[in-house]
Design an enzyme around this catalytic site. Structure first.
Site, mmCIF file in Angstrom:
data_model
loop_
_atom_site.group_PDB
_atom_site.id
_atom_site.type_symbol
_atom_site.label_atom_id
_atom_site.label_comp_id
_atom_site.label_asym_id
_atom_site.label_seq_id
_atom_site.Cartn_x
_atom_site.Cartn_y
_atom_site.Cartn_z
ATOM 1 N N ASP A 106 -82.547 38.478 -22.546
ATOM 2 C CA ASP A 106 -81.673 39.285 -23.411
ATOM 3 C C ASP A 106 -82.306 39.458 -24.777
ATOM 4 O O ASP A 106 -82.204 40.513 -25.395
ATOM 5 C CB ASP A 106 -80.328 38.582 -23.698
ATOM 6 C CG ASP A 106 -79.531 38.266 -22.465
ATOM 7 O OD1 ASP A 106 -79.701 38.963 -21.455
ATOM 8 O OD2 ASP A 106 -78.750 37.291 -22.523
ATOM 9 N N HIS A 149 -79.513 34.746 -22.581
ATOM 10 C CA HIS A 149 -80.554 34.531 -21.572
ATOM 11 C C HIS A 149 -81.878 34.834 -22.277
ATOM 12 O O HIS A 149 -81.927 35.717 -23.144
ATOM 13 C CB HIS A 149 -80.474 35.529 -20.419
ATOM 14 C CG HIS A 149 -79.221 35.504 -19.608
ATOM 15 N ND1 HIS A 149 -78.103 36.191 -19.962
ATOM 16 C CD2 HIS A 149 -78.937 34.901 -18.432
ATOM 17 C CE1 HIS A 149 -77.167 36.008 -19.034
ATOM 18 N NE2 HIS A 149 -77.649 35.222 -18.098
HETATM 19 C C1 XLS Z 1 -72.745 36.153 -14.109
HETATM 20 C C2 XLS Z 1 -72.720 34.958 -14.935
HETATM 21 C C3 XLS Z 1 -73.768 34.923 -16.032
HETATM 22 C C4 XLS Z 1 -73.928 33.528 -16.565
HETATM 23 C C5 XLS Z 1 -75.177 33.297 -17.332
HETATM 24 O O1 XLS Z 1 -71.827 36.466 -13.375
HETATM 25 O O2 XLS Z 1 -71.434 34.808 -15.459
HETATM 26 O O3 XLS Z 1 -73.437 35.822 -17.031
HETATM 27 O O4 XLS Z 1 -72.849 33.166 -17.371
HETATM 28 O O5 XLS Z 1 -76.293 33.512 -16.571
#
Ligand code: XLS
Ligand code: NI
Ligand code: NI
Length: 437
Positions: A104, A101
């Site tokens: 991140d 993200h």
């Molecule tokens: C959350 C989601 C997230 C997505 C990316 O539950 O899995 O991690 O994969 O935003």
């Protein structure tokens, strides 16, 4: 350059008999199965948020461990160290890809402009490190759910100003993904849902979401991002209800809003089970529509009702998943991203390796077994025969639309009661078990 995982060497394939824990027993990257190498089939990816930003926090306790790359006092130094640690980890593991993200990889600043500047700095470093190590970006995405401004949603926020913020964020995250050669861009609607219908105009929010996605489609054309756009369904959490509930819901939403040609789905195991489905159910629904683009591999816990994001070690469910992938001819530019985190108690750096090795070995084993099942053809042959009545006579006329209700009545009046036919469920379960030896 500083090494963060200094005690750990590149993980190698040693075969099923090997007793060394930090080695692959089944994942042999260059081994060919069904015409492609395991590496090409499985396209593994490490999730930045869990593996490098995870600190063991759970709903009942804060951080449980401080990673060495998070030790510097300056947040940008921490971000750089984390990117270096990430590239070291992913290359030692031998996974070809990673995913992130925007927030991140670079911490948010006070203004969008400064936040974007920070992102630029880390993206530049990531680009260099990708070149040095050969690690690639499977997908990028935008975190439009952690900051308090997104409490009532991002694209579905009742305030257009917040919509604009999220859209601006996606614009930049898509540019970063393009810059780093990402193969896909993911939309997961963390807070795109509601907490109470008393204050929610559901129809309006869904229109907003469609507008948002149309903007993203237009912008990807503008900048020439040729990666696949993916939507990741999830039924709830953190919202009470998320609009992208499951594969079927997302597919009909895309259809209704003229978006179906632009998107595929990123199916996550634990999201499917939260929706009351099996992992293979949602994979099959997506694949049946020609829309299975990528996978977030993990698993939940039968006794806990939330997205526990554990590493996938359930061979059964993995075989089912790989069967779906192989039957559709692979994941194309998608991959298998471990959207999974080590448990709070697994505090050592070494645990990050054990976790990924386990997930990769499970999928590699699932691949070998699923390939044998398909090669033998017994299972698919059974299913083909089960529908055999539609390939001739009455069934063929039904499927080609040449007959109506009156013809059906006439047929039954002439032929009487259909013969009962067994679905042979138990026999097929036994058959599947035979491949596990
Ligand atoms: C959350 C989601 C997230 C997505 C990316 O539950 O899995 O991690 O994969 O935003
Ligand atoms: Ni996910
Ligand atoms: Ni998830």
């Amino acid at each position: 350059m500083k090494e963060f995982f200094s005690g750990i060497k590149a993980v190698r394939y040693e075969g099923p008999e090997c007793t060394e824990a930090l080695a692959f027993k089944h994942y042999d990257a260059d081994k060919t199965v069904a015409g492609k190498t395991m590496k090409e089939h499985l396209r593994f990816s490490v999730a930045y948020w869990h593996t490098f930003k995870g600190d063991g926090a759970d709903p009942f306790g804060g951080p449980a461990y401080l990673r060495p790359w998070e030790a510097a006092a300056d947040p940008m130094q921490r971000a750089e160290d984390t990117m270096r640690a990430a590239m070291e980890f992913v290359s030692k593991l031998g996974a070809p890809f990673y995913c992130f993200h925007d927030r991140d990889i670079a911490p948010e600043a006070d203004t969008l402009m400064e936040t974007n500047r920070r992102l630029d700095r880390i993206v530049k470093l990531a680009g260099q490190l990708q070149q040095d190590t050969g690690v690639k970006l499977l997908w990028g995405t935008s975190n439009c759910f952690s900051h308090p401004r997104f409490t009532h949603g991002a694209a579905t926020n009742p305030d257009a100003h917040v919509f604009a913020y999220a859209a601006g964020q996606v614009k930049k995250a898509m540019e970063c993904t393009l810059e780093l050669g990402g193969s896909n861009y993911v939309f997961w609607g963390g807070r795109e849902g509601y907490s109470s219908l008393l204050n929610t105009d559901l129809a309006h929010e869904q229109e907003q979401l469609a507008r948002f996605l149309h903007m993203a489609v237009e912008y990807r054309r503008e900048i020439g991002f040729s990666g696949q756009l993916l939507i990741e369904p999830k039924p709830k959490e953190p919202t009470k209800h998320q609009y992208d509930y499951d594969a079927a819901t997302v597919l009909s939403f895309l259809e209704r809003h003229g978006l179906v040609d632009e998107f595929k789905l990123n199916i996550e195991a634990n999201h499917a089970t939260l929706a009351g489905h099996t992992f293979e159910h949602d994979l099959t629904v997506a694949a049946a529509a020609g829309k299975l683009g990528s996978i977030d591999a993990n698993r939940g816990d039968y006794l806990l009702g939330w997205d526990t994001d554990q590493f996938p070690t359930d061979l059964y469910s993995t075989i089912h998943a790989v069967l779906v992938i192989l039957r559709q001819g692979g994941l194309g530019q998608g991959g298998i991203n471990f959207d999974a985190k080590v448990r709070r108690g697994s505090c050592d750096l070494e645990d990050l390796f054990h976790a990924h090795i386990g997930g990769m070995d499970t999928f590699a084993r699932g691949l070998k077994i699923a390939h044998r099942i398909l090669q033998d053809g017994v299972l698919d042959g059974f299913v083909r025969d089960r529908y055999g009545s539609y390939r001739q006579g009455l069934g063929q006329q039904i499927m080609t639309g040449r007959v109506g209700l009156a013809d059906m009545e006439a047929y039954v009046l002439e032929h009487g009661e259909p013969e009962p036919r067994s679905g042979r469920e138990e026999m097929l379960e036994n058959l599947l078990n035979q491949y596990l030896t």
